[in-house]
Design an enzyme around this catalytic site. Structure first.
Site, PDB file in Angstrom:
ATOM      1  N   ASP A 250       0.866  -1.168   0.000  1.00 23.75           N
ATOM      2  CA  ASP A 250       0.000   0.000   0.000  1.00 23.75           C
ATOM      3  C   ASP A 250       0.914   1.232   0.000  1.00 23.75           C
ATOM      4  O   ASP A 250       2.138   1.142   0.135  1.00 23.75           O
ATOM      5  CB  ASP A 250      -0.959  -0.034   1.207  1.00 23.75           C
ATOM      6  CG  ASP A 250      -2.192   0.836   0.970  1.00 23.75           C
ATOM      7  OD1 ASP A 250      -3.246   0.579   1.554  1.00 23.75           O
ATOM      8  OD2 ASP A 250      -2.088   1.782   0.154  1.00 23.75           O
TER       9      ASP A 250
HETATM   10  C1  GLC Z   1      -4.236   4.413  -0.286  1.00 28.97           C
HETATM   11  C2  GLC Z   1      -5.166   3.269   0.027  1.00 28.97           C
HETATM   12  C3  GLC Z   1      -5.198   2.219  -1.042  1.00 28.97           C
HETATM   13  C4  GLC Z   1      -4.953   2.864  -2.389  1.00 28.97           C
HETATM   14  C5  GLC Z   1      -3.520   3.364  -2.385  1.00 28.97           C
HETATM   15  C6  GLC Z   1      -3.161   4.083  -3.697  1.00 28.97           C
HETATM   16  O1  GLC Z   1      -3.635   4.898   0.869  1.00 28.97           O
HETATM   17  O2  GLC Z   1      -5.006   2.605   1.270  1.00 28.97           O
HETATM   18  O3  GLC Z   1      -6.490   1.599  -0.968  1.00 28.97           O
HETATM   19  O4  GLC Z   1      -5.137   1.917  -3.442  1.00 28.97           O
HETATM   20  O5  GLC Z   1      -3.256   4.228  -1.294  1.00 28.97           O
HETATM   21  O6  GLC Z   1      -3.933   5.237  -3.824  1.00 28.97           O
END
Ligand code: GLC
Length: 696
Positions: A250
């Site tokens: 993430d």
């Molecule tokens: C965010 C979210 C995730 C998302 C990623 C990219 O913090 O937790 O769900 O896909 O970053 O935006």
């Protein structure tokens, strides 16, 4: 074929090129462009527009080992045609619809060069204080797993040949939604049993549906953050679930291992994430900054790097990126927000609406003489888009006021005022609201949450309608004009006092572009509401977590609270219709089955009302005695059927024996002998009951 291509590519790649494939950045500025030119980046996110993506793909193909980029994006409930938030669309229980809307989202995203969609979010959610319940499919494992598979199939349908394909990325692996206190990113401490029985099945369903990537979660899981958790990312995901795709972290979750107190610095974080099994580092630069020297120092073998790069190259080959990473700009105009997509958005919006209460006021007559449309969300064009809808446009949104205006006849007098802000009272507005309500036959109150009151890290410690709006309800109620409460929200909310006072309640979530048309379709009877809740609505936040498939405990009949009934205000699976469906003649083909037999059950459903409608028929079981305690009820089947007035149909369920099983104390999946109860009904609390026995 693919393996040969991969081997050939690997043979042309330097160690720098290889490590570059493990690096993903979330912006495209001069630094990232230079890194791409130097073959040190394998994927990007937050890069928008077909021209921009084509341009950066060309740079990548002319740099380093000429490897095209993965381009990721959060397409959660629509790319440029915005659909209902997933928590809302899940209330349709319509797997075909959900697959179709997911396919449309991918179709639109692919025209602008996106080839990885960071969806579906498959976290089973039982705490409505958590802002991200909006993104998921609610509290139930069976339904959540079916929806996870439908979304992956839709996203990866790839029904085109003129541009690269798209891969899904189920997230967040794993347990993210069990954050203590509903506080996003908070620690998660769950048993392996909870992990396997509640949080893992939707990921398994997504993987079995062919998901090509998985995103690991931010949270600390039982003391080891998911981005450094070898049990999760290797033992469970690779060895047990046989996942062969790519694991993406993430956002900066590798670097966050430092703040978890698990890593000393980014070098240490890179070591822990690589050892656990994270293939791609989203934007933390830990891999970019340290992997080269770690390999050169012997901390990691080139073989391990090759293993990871092989997975990434295979994905890029399967997506067709080496055949042609460029998209035809003209496609955007043909495909994005085309009539078919907007029409589907209206269908999805209608089917997401849940009728919670109706004291014989709905549907309204289109020739109604006067109608007051009141509330801060009544003519609001941005909040119906919901969270994660950055490419949606407010100008595309049909508001409730517009939808009603489109619907009623020319003899109808429509009055409108905001009546209140979303979070602040406006005395003058309240008076205007009272005046127009007084001279109208009905007051439509469009109230609830702004889109940024749910979504990532938008958690609430109290989950009611904001106080200023409740004050407005109170003042308008004094006029005696019947009130229809149209709710827009990204989570279950507490409604006890409203439930006692208003005449009807429509739960409309955040329905996207076609909100107003869909809500008017339901208000005026052009669509008979069919949605059923996928998350329990608590009476107050003190009941949380609250869900239907709880364990009995040793004292099931003891009062749970001194100050509130133990049941939710509205249970899982609940939703009213403008007609009545009667359930009769439930027949079990057998009342004894062996452990490897399925059970055939039939039931007659009749539409006893005056209007056609869809009914979501739900099948639940209870394993009465087992070697591990079992929930008091478990959804194990559902069918959505359409019946005309007076029509009666016999439907069949085949309850497979594996639906009766569970993990024993050693986490082996078993089906035990013993007695079961079975219900078939219109919600988790209303239906016909019977029983059967599993015998040796
Ligand atoms: C965010 C979210 C995730 C998302 C990623 C990219 O913090 O937790 O769900 O896909 O970053 O935006």
């Amino acid at each position: 074929m693919i393996n040969q291509k991969v081997q050939k590519l690997l043979s042309t790649m330097s160690l720098k090129d290889k490590i570059g494939q493990l690096v993903q950045f979330g912006k495209l500025e001069q630094r990232e462009i230079e890194l791409i030119k130097n073959g040190k980046v394998g994927s990007l996110l937050n890069v928008y527009g077909a021209e921009r993506v084509n341009e950066i793909q060309k740079i990548a193909m002319e740099s380093g080992a000429s490897i095209p980029l993965l381009i990721g994006d959060d397409v959660i409930h629509g790319y440029k045609t915005i659909f209902p938030i997933p928590l809302g669309e899940s209330c349709s229980w319509d797997l075909q619809l959900i697959e179709e809307t997911s396919a449309i989202q991918a179709r639109e995203a692919s025209t602008e060069g996106i080839n990885v969609i960071f969806a579906p979010m498959v976290d089973i959610a039982r705490d409505p204080r958590w802002g991200r319940v909006a993104e998921g499919a609610g509290e139930d494992v069976y339904l959540g797993s079916k929806i996870a598979a439908a979304r992956v199939k839709g996203i990866q349908r790839n029904d085109w040949s003129d541009r690269p394909k798209i891969v899904a990325c189920p997230k967040h692996f794993i347990g993210y939604s069990a954050a203590e206190g509903g506080r996003d990113y908070n620690s998660v401490d769950i048993s392996e049993r909870s992990l396997r029985e509640t949080y893992l099945p939707p990921f398994k369903a997504a993987i079995d549906a062919g998901a090509g990537t998985i995103m690991c979660a931010f949270n600390d899981l039982n003391g080891v953050p998911a981005s450094a958790n070898k049990f999760l990312l290797t033992t469970l995901l690779r060895d047990e679930l046989k996942f062969e795709g790519v694991v993406i972290s993430d956002w900066e979750s590798i670097e966050e291992l430092i703040y978890h107190g698990l890593a000393k610095n980014k070098r240490d974080a890179a070591i822990k994430a690589m050892n656990a099994g994270v293939d791609i580092d989203m934007n933390s630069s830990s891999y970019n900054d340290h992997l080269m020297e770690l390999v050169q120092a012997g901390d990691f073998s080139v073989d391990l790097i090759d293993e990871v790069v092989t997975r990434i190259l295979k994905l890029k080959i399967k997506l067709g990126l080496f055949d042609n990473a460029i998209t035809d700009i003209k496609l955007c105009n043909e495909i994005i927000r085309c009539e078919e997509h907007v029409k589907k958005a209206r269908e999805a919006a209608r089917k997401s609406i849940v009728l919670l209460k109706n004291n014989n006021i709905l549907p309204l007559n289109k020739n109604i003489k006067s109608i007051a449309v009141i509330g801060p969300l009544a003519d609001d064009k941005s909040n119906p888009l919901g969270c994660w809808s950055f490419k949606g446009k407010p100008e595309n949104v049909i508001t409730v006021l517009r939808g009603i205006s489109n619907k009623v006849s020319n003899i109808t007098e429509i009055y409108h005022t905001r009546g209140s802000g979303i979070l602040e009272s406006e005395e003058s507005e309240i008076q205007k609201a009272v005046e127009i309500a007084r001279k109208s036959e009905v007051a439509i109150m469009v109230l609830g949450e702004s889109s940024d009151m749910s979504g990532e890290n938008h958690n609430r410690s109290s989950i009611g309608i904001p106080e200023c709006q409740r004050k407005l309800i109170g003042e308008v109620l004094k006029t005696g004009t019947p009130m229809v409460l149209v709710l827009m929200n990204g989570r279950p909310i507490t409604l006890v006092s409203e439930n006692d006072t208003v005449t009807a309640i429509l739960e409309t979530w955040q329905l996207g572009d076609e909100s107003g048309n869909a809500i008017a379709d339901v208000l005026f009877g052009d669509y008979n509401p069919s949605g059923k809740l996928v998350m329990s609505f608590p009476r107050n936040v003190g009941q949380v977590p609250i869900y239907y498939n709880y364990k009995s405990t040793g004292r099931p009949n003891f009062k749970k609270y001194l100050d509130v009934d133990e049941t939710p205000l509205y249970p899982f699976g609940y939703g009213l219709s403008y007609t009545n469906f009667s359930y009769k003649n439930m027949v079990l083909e057998k009342h004894k089955i062996t452990q490897d037999e399925s059970l055939r059950v039939t039931i007659e459903i009749e539409n006893c009302g005056l209007v056609e409608g869809e009914e979501i028929v739900q099948l639940y079981i209870r394993d009465l005695v087992a070697s591990i305690t079992r929930p008091v009820k478990e959804l194990k089947g559902f069918q959505k059927i359409f019946l005309k007035p007076g029509e009666c149909r016999t439907i069949e369920f085949i309850l497979k024996h594996e639906e009766l099983g569970f993990y024993d104390e050693n986490f082996n999946f078993i089906v035990e002998t013993g007695e079961f109860e079975i219900w078939i009904g219109t919600s988790s609390v209303e239906g016909l009951k019977s029983g059967f026995e599993v015998v040796k």
